[in-house]
Design an enzyme around this catalytic site. Structure first.
Site, PDB file in Angstrom:
ATOM      1  N   TYR A  60      32.335  50.990  40.093  1.00  0.00           N
ATOM      2  CA  TYR A  60      31.873  49.601  40.106  1.00  0.00           C
ATOM      3  C   TYR A  60      30.540  49.480  39.372  1.00  0.00           C
ATOM      4  O   TYR A  60      29.516  50.020  39.808  1.00  0.00           O
ATOM      5  CB  TYR A  60      31.701  49.078  41.542  1.00  0.00           C
ATOM      6  CG  TYR A  60      32.974  49.044  42.372  1.00  0.00           C
ATOM      7  CD1 TYR A  60      34.233  49.053  41.778  1.00  0.00           C
ATOM      8  CD2 TYR A  60      32.914  49.014  43.761  1.00  0.00           C
ATOM      9  CE1 TYR A  60      35.397  49.026  42.546  1.00  0.00           C
ATOM     10  CE2 TYR A  60      34.069  48.983  44.539  1.00  0.00           C
ATOM     11  CZ  TYR A  60      35.304  49.004  43.909  1.00  0.00           C
ATOM     12  OH  TYR A  60      36.439  48.975  44.671  1.00  0.00           O
ATOM     13  N   SER A 218      40.817  43.236  48.645  1.00  0.00           N
ATOM     14  CA  SER A 218      41.237  41.885  48.223  1.00  0.00           C
ATOM     15  C   SER A 218      41.917  41.138  49.372  1.00  0.00           C
ATOM     16  O   SER A 218      42.992  40.553  49.204  1.00  0.00           O
ATOM     17  CB  SER A 218      42.161  41.954  47.000  1.00  0.00           C
ATOM     18  OG  SER A 218      41.551  42.635  45.929  1.00  0.00           O
ATOM     19  N   LEU A 220      41.232  38.410  50.615  1.00  0.00           N
ATOM     20  CA  LEU A 220      41.324  36.973  50.313  1.00  0.00           C
ATOM     21  C   LEU A 220      42.075  36.744  49.007  1.00  0.00           C
ATOM     22  O   LEU A 220      42.027  35.644  48.448  1.00  0.00           O
ATOM     23  CB  LEU A 220      39.913  36.369  50.219  1.00  0.00           C
ATOM     24  CG  LEU A 220      39.114  36.365  51.524  1.00  0.00           C
ATOM     25  CD1 LEU A 220      37.657  35.970  51.285  1.00  0.00           C
ATOM     26  CD2 LEU A 220      39.756  35.408  52.526  1.00  0.00           C
ATOM     27  N   ALA A 221      42.760  37.798  48.529  1.00  0.00           N
ATOM     28  CA  ALA A 221      43.455  37.727  47.230  1.00  0.00           C
ATOM     29  C   ALA A 221      42.490  37.195  46.162  1.00  0.00           C
ATOM     30  O   ALA A 221      42.807  36.274  45.410  1.00  0.00           O
ATOM     31  CB  ALA A 221      44.721  36.883  47.323  1.00  0.00           C
ATOM     32  N   GLN A 222      41.315  37.811  46.136  1.00  0.00           N
ATOM     33  CA  GLN A 222      40.249  37.482  45.176  1.00  0.00           C
ATOM     34  C   GLN A 222      39.816  36.012  45.278  1.00  0.00           C
ATOM     35  O   GLN A 222      39.434  35.407  44.290  1.00  0.00           O
ATOM     36  CB  GLN A 222      40.671  37.858  43.750  1.00  0.00           C
ATOM     37  CG  GLN A 222      40.852  39.368  43.606  1.00  0.00           C
ATOM     38  CD  GLN A 222      41.029  39.834  42.178  1.00  0.00           C
ATOM     39  OE1 GLN A 222      41.450  39.061  41.322  1.00  0.00           O
ATOM     40  NE2 GLN A 222      40.722  41.095  41.926  1.00  0.00           N
TER      41      GLN A 222
HETATM   42  N1  LIG Z   1      40.401  50.398  46.121  1.00  0.00           N
HETATM   43  C1  LIG Z   1      40.681  49.549  45.164  1.00  0.00           C
HETATM   44  O1  LIG Z   1      41.453  49.828  44.235  1.00  0.00           O
HETATM   45  C2  LIG Z   1      40.023  48.194  45.207  1.00  0.00           C
HETATM   46  C3  LIG Z   1      40.475  47.165  44.349  1.00  0.00           C
HETATM   47  C4  LIG Z   1      39.856  45.911  44.461  1.00  0.00           C
HETATM   48  C5  LIG Z   1      38.819  45.709  45.380  1.00  0.00           C
HETATM   49  N2  LIG Z   1      38.404  46.733  46.172  1.00  0.00           N
HETATM   50  C6  LIG Z   1      37.308  46.545  47.166  1.00  0.00           C
HETATM   51  O2  LIG Z   1      37.644  45.434  47.981  1.00  0.00           O
HETATM   52  C7  LIG Z   1      36.599  44.479  47.963  1.00  0.00           C
HETATM   53  C8  LIG Z   1      37.172  43.089  48.128  1.00  0.00           C
HETATM   54  O3  LIG Z   1      38.210  42.824  47.200  1.00  0.00           O
HETATM   55  P1  LIG Z   1      38.051  41.743  46.020  1.00  0.00           P
HETATM   56  O4  LIG Z   1      36.634  41.539  45.745  1.00  0.00           O
HETATM   57  O5  LIG Z   1      38.976  42.162  44.931  1.00  0.00           O
HETATM   58  O6  LIG Z   1      38.726  40.416  46.629  1.00  0.00           O
HETATM   59  P2  LIG Z   1      38.422  39.475  47.888  1.00  0.00           P
HETATM   60  O7  LIG Z   1      37.519  40.117  48.838  1.00  0.00           O
HETATM   61  O8  LIG Z   1      39.765  39.036  48.343  1.00  0.00           O
HETATM   62  O9  LIG Z   1      37.737  38.217  47.177  1.00  0.00           O
HETATM   63  C9  LIG Z   1      36.350  38.180  46.975  1.00  0.00           C
HETATM   64  C10 LIG Z   1      35.958  36.849  46.351  1.00  0.00           C
HETATM   65  O10 LIG Z   1      36.483  35.769  47.127  1.00  0.00           O
HETATM   66  C11 LIG Z   1      35.529  34.718  47.205  1.00  0.00           C
HETATM   67  N3  LIG Z   1      35.167  34.555  48.619  1.00  0.00           N
HETATM   68  C12 LIG Z   1      34.680  35.493  49.458  1.00  0.00           C
HETATM   69  N4  LIG Z   1      34.451  34.995  50.679  1.00  0.00           N
HETATM   70  C13 LIG Z   1      34.805  33.697  50.623  1.00  0.00           C
HETATM   71  C14 LIG Z   1      34.781  32.649  51.558  1.00  0.00           C
HETATM   72  N5  LIG Z   1      34.366  32.832  52.821  1.00  0.00           N
HETATM   73  N6  LIG Z   1      35.220  31.419  51.174  1.00  0.00           N
HETATM   74  C15 LIG Z   1      35.644  31.208  49.906  1.00  0.00           C
HETATM   75  N7  LIG Z   1      35.682  32.173  48.958  1.00  0.00           N
HETATM   76  C16 LIG Z   1      35.265  33.406  49.316  1.00  0.00           C
HETATM   77  C17 LIG Z   1      34.351  35.150  46.339  1.00  0.00           C
HETATM   78  O11 LIG Z   1      34.540  34.678  45.033  1.00  0.00           O
HETATM   79  P3  LIG Z   1      34.008  33.239  44.477  1.00  0.00           P
HETATM   80  O12 LIG Z   1      32.937  32.757  45.373  1.00  0.00           O
HETATM   81  O13 LIG Z   1      33.539  33.545  43.095  1.00  0.00           O
HETATM   82  O14 LIG Z   1      35.231  32.376  44.481  1.00  0.00           O
HETATM   83  C18 LIG Z   1      34.462  36.660  46.362  1.00  0.00           C
HETATM   84  O15 LIG Z   1      33.871  37.305  45.270  1.00  0.00           O
HETATM   85  C19 LIG Z   1      35.861  44.740  46.646  1.00  0.00           C
HETATM   86  O16 LIG Z   1      34.538  44.256  46.661  1.00  0.00           O
HETATM   87  C20 LIG Z   1      35.940  46.241  46.559  1.00  0.00           C
HETATM   88  O17 LIG Z   1      34.936  46.826  47.381  1.00  0.00           O
HETATM   89  C21 LIG Z   1      39.008  47.957  46.108  1.00  0.00           C
END
Ligand SMILES: NC(=O)c1ccc[n+]([C@@H]2O[C@H](COP(=O)([O-])OP(=O)(O)OC[C@H]3O[C@@H](n4cnc5c(N)ncnc54)[C@H](OP(=O)(O)O)[C@@H]3O)[C@@H](O)[C@H]2O)c1
Length: 342
Positions: A60, A218, A220-222
Site C-alpha cells: 500500500y 472491502s 462496503l464494496a469500496q
Molecule cells: N487483502 C486484500 O487483497 C485487500 C484488498 C482490498 C482491500 N484490503 C483491505 O481492506 C480495507 C478495506 O477495503 P476497501 O478499502 O477496498 O473497501 P471498503 O472498506 O469497502 O470501502 C472503503 C471506502 O468506502 C467509503 N466509506 C467508508 N466508510 C463509509 C461510511 N461510513 N459511509 C459511506 N462511505 C464510506 C470510503 O470512500 P469514499 O468516502 O471515498 O466514498 C472508503 O474509502 C483496505 O483499506 C485494505 O486494508 C485488502
C-alpha cells in the site's frame, strides 16, 4: 466494541481499520492533506473508540501506508501490547529468507518490534507454502510475528498453509514431542460483503469449526454499500476499475440500496452501518473498512453496536442475491472505457 471469537492475547475488534487508503493517492484520490492530517486523526479516533485491529500491507503506497499508520499509532500513544497490528507480504518470490527480511522491513516502517499478524497477501501459484511458512515459523519463533495469516486463499490452500506451518514447526524441533502445539494460520483476509458472499461457502464454516478468523476486506464494496452512488456520476481511482460502479450495475443495485435504507431507518442507522453489521454478524469475522474521514470511521465503529434481527439478515441476503451485476469478461469493455475516460 464487539470482539471476534479467536484466541489472541489482544482481543480482535470486529470492526478494524483498513489502511490501503493511506499514502495511496493515485488509487483513492484523497490528496496530501489526507495523508498528512486526516489519516492520523482517523487512527487516533479509532483507538479512542476501542478499535484494536489495524490492517496495512507493504504494497500500500509502496510502504507509505505502513509508515503513516506507524507514526499515527505512535503519536496517539498507542500501547503496542493493546492493539492487533496486521501487515502483509507481497508474495513476489515468498521463499523463507525473503519472508523473514520483508517482515522485518515492515516492522521497521511501522516502528514496532512485533507484527501481531503477518499475512501472505495472495497465494503465489509457483511458490509453495512450504518455504513461505518456514519463514513465517522462524519469525514466530523470533517473536517478530505473533500469528501467521494469509489473504485471498481458498480453503484448500489455507489448509495447505496450515499443514506447511505444522511441518516447519516439527522440523524446527528435534521431535514432535518436544515441539509443543504447532502454530496455526490464524486468519484468512478475503473479500466479503453483501455483494461478495463467497466466504460463506467454505471459509466461514472452517473458521467456526477451528476458531479461526476471517478478515473481511472491502466490506462496503469500496463504498457501494453506502447506497449513495447513482448511475449518473463518474467514479475515479480504484472504483473506475470496479465493475460494480458501472452505471448499469448502480441502477441494478437500487432495490438492494432500498432494502439497506429501509433497515437502516428502522435502526436509526445508515446503509453502510447495516452492511457492516451484516458482515460481522458472525463472531469469526472482523471487518476492516477503510475510511476517508473521521466521521466515516466513527460511523463504521458504531456499526459494531447494531444487531440485526434474523428477518432483517434474511431480507438483506435476499436483496443481495437478487442483485446480479454484470462483472467479469462481460463488463471488461465498459470498465476499460471507464478507465480511459477518468
Ligand atoms: N487483502 C486484500 O487483497 C485487500 C484488498 C482490498 C482491500 N484490503 C483491505 O481492506 C480495507 C478495506 O477495503 P476497501 O478499502 O477496498 O473497501 P471498503 O472498506 O469497502 O470501502 C472503503 C471506502 O468506502 C467509503 N466509506 C467508508 N466508510 C463509509 C461510511 N461510513 N459511509 C459511506 N462511505 C464510506 C470510503 O470512500 P469514499 O468516502 O471515498 O466514498 C472508503 O474509502 C483496505 O483499506 C485494505 O486494508 C485488502
Amino acid at each position: 466494541m464487539r470482539h471476534a471469537h479467536v484466541d489472541t492475547a489482544v482481543p480482535v475488534s470486529q470492526i478494524g481499520l483498513g489502511t490501503w487508503q493511506f499514502g495511496s493517492g493515485r488509487e483513492w484520490g484523497y490528496g496530501p492533506d489526507y495523508d498528512d492530517h486526516e489519516a492520523a486523526a482517523i487512527v487516533r479516533r479509532a483507538l479512542e473508540l476501542g478499535v484494536t485491529l489495524f490492517d496495512t500491507a507493504e504494497i500500500y503506497g509502496r510502504g507509505a501506508s505502513e509508515r503513516i499508520l506507524g507514526s499515527a499509532l505512535r503519536d496517539a500513544g498507542a500501547d503496542p501490547d493493546a492493539i492487533f497490528l496486521a501487515s502483509k507480504l507481497f508474495p513476489l518470490l515468498p521463499v523463507a529468507p525473503v519472508v523473514e527480511q520483508r517482515a522485518i522491513a515492515s516492522a521497521r516502517r511501522l516502528g514496532v518490534r512485533r507484527l501481531d499478524l503477518y499475512q501472505v497477501h495472495q497465494p503465489n501459484p509457483a511458490v509453495s507454502d512450504a518455504t513461505t511458512m518456514r519463514g513465517m515459523h522462524a519469525l514466530i519463533q523470533l517473536g517478530v510475528v505473533g500469528h501467521a495469516g494469509v489473504s485471498n486463499y481458498s480453503l484448500r490452500r489455507w489448509q495447505q498453509a496450515d499443514a506447511a506451518l505444522a511441518v516447519a514447526h516439527r522440523q524446527a524441533h528435534d521431535t514432535a514431542s518436544l515441539a509443543g502445539p504447532a502454530p496455526v494460520v490464524l486468519a484468512n483476509q478475503v473479500q466479503y460483503s453483501l455483494v461478495h458472499r463467497g466466504p460463506e461457502d467454505e471459509l466461514l464454516p472452517f473458521a467456526r469449526r477451528e476458531k479461526r478468523l476471517v478478515i473481511a476486506y472491502s466490506p462496503l464494496a469500496q463504498g457501494l454499500l453506502s447506497a449513495r452512488h447513482t448511475s449518473g456520476e463518474r467514479v475515479g481511482g480504484v472504483r473506475s476499475a470496479n465493475p460494480l460502479f458501472l452505471p448499469e450495475n448502480l441502477d441494478a443495485a437500487r432495490p438492494l440500496f432500498a432494502t439497506l435504507r429501509e433497515i437502516a431507518d428502522a435502526h436509526d442507522a445508515t446503509p453502510a452501518q447495516v452492511a457492516l453489521a451484516w458482515v460481522i454478524r458472525d463472531p469469526q469475522v472482523a471487518a476492516i473498512p477503510g475510511a476517508s474521514s473521521v466521521e466515516q470511521l466513527e460511523s463504521n465503529v458504531a456499526a459494531a453496536e447494531l444487531r440485526l434481527r434474523d428477518d432483517e439478515v434474511a431480507a438483506l441476503t435476499r436483496a443481495a442475491l437478487d442483485f446480479r451485476p454484470v462483472t467479469g469478461w462481460r463488463s471488461a469493455p465498459k470498465v476499460l472505457r471507464s478507465l480511459a475516460g477518468r
